[in-house]
Design a protein around this motif. Structure first.
Motif, PDB file in Angstrom:
ATOM      1  N   TYR A 359       0.855  -1.182   0.000  1.00 10.50           N
ATOM      2  CA  TYR A 359       0.000   0.000   0.000  1.00 10.50           C
ATOM      3  C   TYR A 359       0.890   1.231   0.000  1.00 10.50           C
ATOM      4  CZ  TYR A 359      -3.298  -3.607   1.421  1.00 10.50           C
ATOM      5  OH  TYR A 359      -4.036  -4.757   1.465  1.00 10.50           O
ATOM      6  N   VAL A 360       0.299   2.382  -0.184  1.00 12.35           N
ATOM      7  CA  VAL A 360       1.080   3.633  -0.247  1.00 12.35           C
ATOM      8  C   VAL A 360       1.164   4.231   1.161  1.00 12.35           C
ATOM      9  CG1 VAL A 360       1.234   5.931  -1.273  1.00 12.35           C
ATOM     10  CG2 VAL A 360       0.258   4.029  -2.597  1.00 12.35           C
ATOM     11  N   THR A 361       2.407   4.340   1.658  1.00 11.99           N
ATOM     12  CA  THR A 361       2.631   4.921   2.986  1.00 11.99           C
ATOM     13  C   THR A 361       3.327   6.264   2.822  1.00 11.99           C
ATOM     14  OG1 THR A 361       2.916   2.699   3.903  1.00 11.99           O
ATOM     15  CG2 THR A 361       3.643   4.526   5.274  1.00 11.99           C
ATOM     16  N   LEU A 362       2.822   7.279   3.503  1.00 14.83           N
ATOM     17  CA  LEU A 362       3.464   8.605   3.499  1.00 14.83           C
ATOM     18  C   LEU A 362       3.753   9.017   4.937  1.00 14.83           C
ATOM     19  CD1 LEU A 362       1.297  10.583   0.893  1.00 14.83           C
ATOM     20  CD2 LEU A 362       3.464   9.403   0.492  1.00 14.83           C
ATOM     21  N   TRP A 406      -7.870   3.140   4.402  1.00 14.83           N
ATOM     22  CA  TRP A 406      -6.827   4.102   4.783  1.00 14.83           C
ATOM     23  C   TRP A 406      -6.755   4.252   6.299  1.00 14.83           C
ATOM     24  CZ3 TRP A 406      -8.557   8.079   7.768  1.00 14.83           C
ATOM     25  CH2 TRP A 406      -9.889   8.500   7.621  1.00 14.83           C
ATOM     26  N   GLU A 424      -1.535   5.699   5.499  1.00 15.98           N
ATOM     27  CA  GLU A 424      -1.475   4.666   4.471  1.00 15.98           C
ATOM     28  C   GLU A 424      -2.804   4.655   3.727  1.00 15.98           C
ATOM     29  OE1 GLU A 424       0.376   0.437   4.949  1.00 15.98           O
ATOM     30  OE2 GLU A 424      -1.739   0.290   5.490  1.00 15.98           O
ATOM     31  N   THR A 427      -4.244   3.889  -2.758  1.00 18.52           N
ATOM     32  CA  THR A 427      -3.733   4.529  -3.974  1.00 18.52           C
ATOM     33  C   THR A 427      -2.908   5.764  -3.616  1.00 18.52           C
ATOM     34  OG1 THR A 427      -5.613   6.036  -4.254  1.00 18.52           O
ATOM     35  CG2 THR A 427      -5.823   3.827  -5.231  1.00 18.52           C
ATOM     36  N   GLU A 428      -1.985   6.096  -4.522  1.00 23.31           N
ATOM     37  CA  GLU A 428      -1.112   7.268  -4.358  1.00 23.31           C
ATOM     38  C   GLU A 428      -1.956   8.550  -4.264  1.00 23.31           C
ATOM     39  OE1 GLU A 428       2.793   8.957  -4.266  1.00 23.31           O
ATOM     40  OE2 GLU A 428       2.494   6.868  -4.834  1.00 23.31           O
ATOM     41  N   GLU A 429      -2.936   8.653  -5.125  1.00 23.75           N
ATOM     42  CA  GLU A 429      -3.792   9.854  -5.179  1.00 23.75           C
ATOM     43  C   GLU A 429      -4.514  10.071  -3.840  1.00 23.75           C
ATOM     44  OE1 GLU A 429      -7.396  11.623  -8.024  1.00 23.75           O
ATOM     45  OE2 GLU A 429      -6.713   9.558  -8.247  1.00 23.75           O
ATOM     46  N   ALA A 431      -3.669   8.838  -0.916  1.00 18.58           N
ATOM     47  CA  ALA A 431      -2.677   9.093   0.135  1.00 18.58           C
ATOM     48  C   ALA A 431      -2.269  10.564   0.150  1.00 18.58           C
ATOM     49  CB  ALA A 431      -1.457   8.200  -0.065  1.00 18.58           C
ATOM     50  N   ARG A 432      -2.016  11.119  -1.036  1.00 14.23           N
ATOM     51  CA  ARG A 432      -1.581  12.520  -1.108  1.00 14.23           C
ATOM     52  C   ARG A 432      -2.686  13.470  -0.653  1.00 14.23           C
ATOM     53  NH1 ARG A 432       3.231  12.602  -2.278  1.00 14.23           N
ATOM     54  NH2 ARG A 432       4.270  11.183  -3.700  1.00 14.23           N
TER      55      ARG A 432
END
Length: 449
Positions: A359-362, A406, A424, A427-429, A431-432
């Motif tokens: 998954y996308v983690t920031l 998320w 988390e 998707t990248e979109e 997450a941002r």
């Protein structure tokens, strides 16, 4: 955080805040707190280790406590020695993954678990009161030296067995793992190639094992066509792993893989992790009969949860793993042997890693003065609950809100004047977009605090 003890014992720049005088007081406080018995003392490779270790030992002896000095020893070996010698406590002189100018004092319980914040608060109270126990001249503690390395390896080999032999590249970062990790791997029957294994106290790479600091390890794995690369931080309580293709395996992926392997090895049960761990762990271990329970950040909280409620495995997304069947001390050396056993049983790491969902983690760090943290967190709690549409809230360490696809964690740092946001999403979109809203909320809260 207390006056002296932070999230992982006392950890400061040497001869600034962490002086021999403070180390002496810490030793006297621990001896007073224990009221007698035996303490195991070990240290990592830092240049200030002998100075601080001697001061702690002097303090302990002055209270009538006996000391077993195990010298240069990774933290896992201290934890093991406490149980081996039936000691009442242990002390490691280490600053773990901090730069070389730092050192620290971390205290361990008889079961191998670190002292809890409540226990550390009692030590602080004794340090500040200076009401130390003073043993009469004929009851001062005795000092002996010991080397439990052989016993450690002998016991570890009862848990871990390989059917085949592997080429293992080991980067101990010039830390205390140098004196033990290569020898355990060799005695498992592996061909060991050592990097940065001279325990000099001068570190040639950043001690935190991550993709950037382990670039030399990754290159060596590729060049030697090795099966795995294993790295440790300064006291070897953590592990970083490079797969057979020379790629760093992200902490979250490795956490999932080893938790899954422990469930396969020891049967169904609870997996303890921290509030900053992602959904991949839950999704990977659930089919294997694992139930994930989250607790506060820090190895003490994970070990505490394991001790109270049982569990097959405990780990943080920082490479800190606790195997309760072995010990409640975080152990990167035993973990390294387990990783090789997992490869032996299940196949190449590069293939295994594909099975873990990604998954996308920031992550974001936002400056926040320490004195504003408490009020800022109150505002964040109030605002976040209104600003986001979530299903579940966990507030044991900061605030974590989550939905089916998320999660966001707002948490003040325990070691720096910053507020951390970890999130988390699938998707990248998404997450941002979540991070943008979360950052705006945190900056506003700090401004109003």
């Amino acid at each position: 955080m207390g006056k002296y003890f932070g999230t992982s014992g006392i950890r400061e720049v040497v001869n600034e805040k962490l002086t021999p005088e403070l180390a002496l007081k810490a030793g006297r406080a621990l001896g007073t707190y224990l009221g007698g018995g035996t303490v195991v003392v070990g240290m990592d490779t830092r240049t200030s280790g002998e100075m601080l270790k001697s001061a702690v030992i002097s303090g302990l002896l002055s209270t009538g406590v006996d000391v077993i000095d195990i010298g240069l020893a990774p933290t896992p070996l201290t934890g093991f020695a406490i149980k081996l010698y039936g000691a009442d406590a242990g002390v490691t002189i280490t600053a773990s993954h901090n730069p070389p100018e730092y050192n620290g004092i971390k205290v361990w319980q008889p079961n191998g678990m670190a002292y809890t914040p409540e226990m550390e608060a009692q030590l602080e109270a004794i340090i500040d009161s200076e009401n130390f126990r003073k043993a009469p001249w004929n009851e001062i503690g005795s000092l002996r030296t010991a080397n439990p390395e052989e016993e450690y390896i002998r016991e570890a080999l009862k848990f871990i067995e390989l059917e085949n032999s592997y080429t293992v590249v080991l980067d101990t970062g010039n830390g205390a793992g140098s004196v033990l990790s290569p020898y355990l791997q060799r005695d498992l029957g592996n061909r060991v190639i050592s990097l940065n294994s001279h325990p000099s106290g001068f570190f040639v790479r950043e001690l935190e094992p991550n993709a950037k600091s382990l670039s030399a390890l990754a290159k060596t794995v590729r060049a030697m066509k090795a099966d795995v690369g294993i790295a440790h931080d300064g006291d070897a309580d953590r592990i970083g792993v490079v797969d057979d293709r020379g790629n760093f395996v992200e902490y979250e992926v490795m956490l999932s893989l080893i938790a899954g392997y422990m469930l396969r090895k020891f049967g169904k049960g609870k997996v303890i992790t921290t509030v900053d761990a992602g959904f991949a762990l839950d999704d990977y271990v659930r089919p294997l009969g694992g139930e994930v329970i989250r607790t506060r950040v820090g190895d003490v909280a994970v070990a505490d949860e394991l001790a109270k409620h049982g569990g097959i495995f405990g780990g943080e997304p920082s490479g800190t793993w606790i195997m309760p069947e072995w010990n409640l001390t975080p152990d990167g050396i035993f973990a390294g042997a387990l990783v090789v056993e997992m490869i032996d049983r299940l196949g190449p790491l590069s293939e295994l890693a594909k099975e873990v969902p990604r998954y996308v983690t920031l992550r974001a760090k936002i400056p926040c003065p320490n004195e504003k943290k408490a009020r800022a967190m109150e505002i964040i709690a109030h605002e976040a609950l209104k600003a986001f549409d979530y299903d579940r809230l966990i507030d044991i360490d900061g605030i974590r809100i989550e939905n089916s696809d998320w999660w966001i964690l707002f948490r003040p740092s325990g070691t720096e004047p910053i507020m951390r946001i970890t999130l988390e999403a699938h998707t990248e979109e998404r997450a941002r977009e979540l991070m943008e809203r979360a950052e705006r909320l945190v900056r506003g809260a700090i401004a109003r605090a």
